[in-house]
Design an enzyme around this catalytic site. Sequence first.
Site, short mmCIF file in Angstrom:
data_model
loop_
_atom_site.label_atom_id
_atom_site.label_comp_id
_atom_site.label_asym_id
_atom_site.label_seq_id
_atom_site.Cartn_x
_atom_site.Cartn_y
_atom_site.Cartn_z
N CYS A 15 10.16 -35.71 86.98
CA CYS A 15 11.49 -35.09 86.51
C CYS A 15 12.13 -34.95 85.40
CB CYS A 15 12.62 -36.09 87.27
SG CYS A 15 12.46 -37.83 86.89
N HIS A 63 19.82 -36.90 84.96
CA HIS A 63 19.05 -37.30 83.54
C HIS A 63 19.64 -36.63 82.12
CE1 HIS A 63 16.92 -39.65 85.98
NE2 HIS A 63 15.90 -39.47 85.96
#
Length: 335
Positions: free
Chosen positions: A129, A242
């Site tokens: 990711c 994130h």
Amino acid sequence: MKALNIAVLGATGAVGQEMLKILEEYDISVGELRPLASARSVGKCVRFKGQDVPIQEARDDAFEGLDFVLGAVEGDMSRRFAPAIKQSGAVYIDNSSAFRLDPDVPLVVPEINGADAFKNKGLIANPNCCTIIALMAVAGIAKLSPIENMVVCTYQAVSGAGQNGIAELEAQMQALANGEKPVVKTFAHQIAMNVIPFIDAPYGNDYTKEEMKMQNEGRRILHAPWLKVNCTCVRVPVMRSHSIAVTLRTERKVSVEDAKAAVAAFPGVRLIEDYEGRCYPTPLDTTDQDLVWVGRIRDDLTDDKGLTLWCCGDQIRKGAASNAVQILRLLAEKA
């Protein structure tokens, strides 16, 4: 696009559920949807396009007649089922780390190296990711001049550890509000009101496996075997999306103005220069959507050929589920 027979392996998990949502959101033409999970989930249903679809048990004979399988399981389970999926003739798009560094398996971010997907032998790997989010942010700059190295610090939401990570932060916040001692299970330490600068297992060089993914996967995606990355991964008490700070050095000097233009023009990226009076994105801005937002592009004060930037992206969507569905869509549209 013809109607496709698609399975989601690990359909009950956070990423699997998001894959189902995105297949519907992207209006992928689905002939048969086959949600697959462990035997304990058989008898339950998932909701897809207004219908309840029964979950089937993931077994070697569960893949016949499929065009694509989207994998949302851990690496050991992915390795367990990959041979049966390939044998069935379906293309397996795997979100685990099991095959990311296999030279015979394309590692793909469609906007960056989508052509690699067509070199598949029945198996395509979805990158980590943070690798996806950071490379989306810098790929436009790499088109102006090759990137030689990057120093990266990730600030990773608890949802990166799955549903248990979200539940643990919520429970700890409630415990602290009630004056109780937080229970620690999913993370090594209390995550509420704290940060943990260590994610994944040790790699063997004082870095972690999570930290080394940025270099090892980045080399494959950018077609840059020379790339060096110094990465520190930090778990933060944020629910979702994130954030990543990147300082990069290019082969030749790229001006801030040219870098901003390249980032703004790159598909799947949003340049932030004045958003609600600020020049940077936050995790809340980028939650539940697919764009990687990039801001604070500036010169690196320690290197004449360096640039520094800040980016945020939803790691469950673009960092996992959406990227996999985008690979599927890319292959299906060219079929």
